[in-house]
Design a protein around this motif. Structure first.
Motif, mmCIF file in Angstrom:
data_model
loop_
_atom_site.group_PDB
_atom_site.id
_atom_site.type_symbol
_atom_site.label_atom_id
_atom_site.label_comp_id
_atom_site.label_asym_id
_atom_site.label_seq_id
_atom_site.Cartn_x
_atom_site.Cartn_y
_atom_site.Cartn_z
ATOM 1 N N THR A 90 43.164 48.594 34.217
ATOM 2 C CA THR A 90 43.708 47.629 33.386
ATOM 3 C C THR A 90 45.282 47.123 33.775
ATOM 4 O O THR A 90 45.827 47.815 34.801
ATOM 5 N N ARG A 91 45.660 46.233 33.098
ATOM 6 C CA ARG A 91 46.818 45.428 33.406
ATOM 7 C C ARG A 91 47.080 44.590 32.153
ATOM 8 O O ARG A 91 46.460 43.698 31.616
ATOM 9 N N HIS A 92 48.265 44.805 31.458
ATOM 10 C CA HIS A 92 48.641 44.139 30.204
ATOM 11 C C HIS A 92 47.669 44.164 29.389
ATOM 12 O O HIS A 92 47.296 43.001 28.672
ATOM 13 N N ASP A 93 47.169 45.098 29.205
ATOM 14 C CA ASP A 93 46.196 45.174 28.066
ATOM 15 C C ASP A 93 44.769 44.532 28.436
ATOM 16 O O ASP A 93 43.811 44.359 27.597
ATOM 17 N N LEU A 94 44.636 44.189 29.656
ATOM 18 C CA LEU A 94 43.490 43.349 29.947
ATOM 19 C C LEU A 94 42.848 44.400 30.992
ATOM 20 O O LEU A 94 43.215 45.153 31.762
ATOM 21 N N ASN A 95 41.267 44.053 31.175
ATOM 22 C CA ASN A 95 40.604 44.736 31.891
ATOM 23 C C ASN A 95 40.061 44.403 33.162
ATOM 24 O O ASN A 95 40.030 42.832 33.169
ATOM 25 N N ILE A 96 39.712 44.823 34.070
ATOM 26 C CA ILE A 96 39.702 44.437 35.592
ATOM 27 C C ILE A 96 38.163 43.746 35.509
ATOM 28 O O ILE A 96 37.246 44.575 35.088
ATOM 29 N N VAL A 97 38.027 42.792 36.172
ATOM 30 C CA VAL A 97 36.950 42.079 35.983
ATOM 31 C C VAL A 97 36.172 42.042 37.629
ATOM 32 O O VAL A 97 35.152 42.166 37.729
ATOM 33 N N GLY A 98 37.067 41.588 38.516
ATOM 34 C CA GLY A 98 36.563 41.526 39.952
ATOM 35 C C GLY A 98 37.655 41.699 40.837
ATOM 36 O O GLY A 98 38.918 41.468 40.441
ATOM 37 N N VAL A 99 37.428 41.810 42.062
ATOM 38 C CA VAL A 99 38.463 41.778 43.157
ATOM 39 C C VAL A 99 37.760 40.862 44.248
ATOM 40 O O VAL A 99 36.697 40.925 44.580
ATOM 41 N N GLY A 100 38.837 40.328 45.223
ATOM 42 C CA GLY A 100 38.281 39.569 46.193
ATOM 43 C C GLY A 100 39.173 39.185 47.432
ATOM 44 O O GLY A 100 40.522 39.738 47.123
ATOM 45 N N VAL A 101 38.946 38.831 48.514
ATOM 46 C CA VAL A 101 39.974 38.652 49.415
ATOM 47 C C VAL A 101 40.226 36.947 49.814
ATOM 48 O O VAL A 101 39.518 36.204 49.472
ATOM 49 N N ARG A 102 41.462 36.846 50.094
ATOM 50 C CA ARG A 102 41.822 35.492 50.212
ATOM 51 C C ARG A 102 42.166 35.263 51.833
ATOM 52 O O ARG A 102 42.838 36.105 52.536
#
Length: 232
Positions: free
Chosen positions: A57-69
């Motif tokens: 979580t971050r700023h009361d928001l839930n993680i949705v996904g991760v990826g690379v640039r």
């Protein structure tokens, strides 16, 4: 006599105060259980390409996904997307296979309806000016508002990296964060230090598009969002 029996039977089946209290207690426990089950389903995520792990979580928001640039073979940074529970709920009933276009549209529009948060962590050293220009140049063609918004965004990134990072560069482990809101615009932070806000809702939407539209800078992020939130 029959009337009296019916009345007596009805009286016997009327819920007592204790029964009603018990039913309410069960309802509260069920509600709490569902909430805990939802929270239990949210966990930290690791970008397999870089090994960088992001909190759930971050700023009361839930993680949705991760990826690379990536830039060619170089893994520049990993990015995590955080959104509200409402978006996760919408995605949960859409198939990422047979209804992928709808899933992509829902993800992109839901993030722009916000708030949405993008947390970047560097995997490769990039100079402050180069990093600021790279992000600003990605946002600019997607932004239909004032060009001064882009300049302000670039200035906050440049100032934040120059001031808060070793050697004035976005070295490995540096975190840049962009909280996008349809009301407040974009809040920028570097290594946890707030740098300021660009009060442009249009800029916030454009920033979301950088990571979630059809020409996004991190396709693995979008795929991760669908894989972790949509139906098969």
């Amino acid at each position: 006599l029959m009337s009296k029996r019916v009345e007596s039977g009805e009286a016997q089946h009327q819920p007592t105060a204790n029964t009603r209290e018990t039913m309410m207690m069960r309802f509260r426990l069920l509600t709490a259980g569902l909430a805990l089950a939802f929270l239990a389903g949210i966990h930290a995520m690791t970008d397999k390409a870089t090994g960088i792990t992001f909190p759930k979580t971050r700023h009361d928001l839930n993680i949705v996904g991760v990826g690379v640039r990536k830039k060619g073979p170089i893994k520049i940074y990993s990015v995590a997307c955080y959104c509200g529970a409402a978006l996760k709920e919408k995605l949960s009933v859409i198939s990422r296979g047979s209804a992928k276009p709808e899933a992509l549209k829902t993800l992109q529009s839901g993030a722009k309806e916000g708030p949405a948060n993008f947390l970047l962590e560097m995997s490769f050293k990039v100079g402050a000016e180069k990093m600021a220009n790279a992000i600003a140049d990605s946002v600019a063609p997607r932004h239909g508002g004032s060009s001064s918004d882009i300049d302000d965004l670039k200035g906050l990134i440049l100032g934040g990296v120059s001031t808060n990072c070793k050697g004035g560069a976005a070295v490995k482990g540096t975190q840049l964060e962009f909280l996008c809101s349809p009301e407040a615009g974009v809040d920028v932070a570097v290594n946890g230090q707030a740098q300021g806000n660009v009060a442009s809702p249009d800029l916030a939407k454009a920033f979301c598009d950088v990571y979630l539209d059809q020409k996004c800078v991190s396709p693995p992020l979008v795929e991760s969002c669908l894989e972790n939130n949509c139906a098969p």
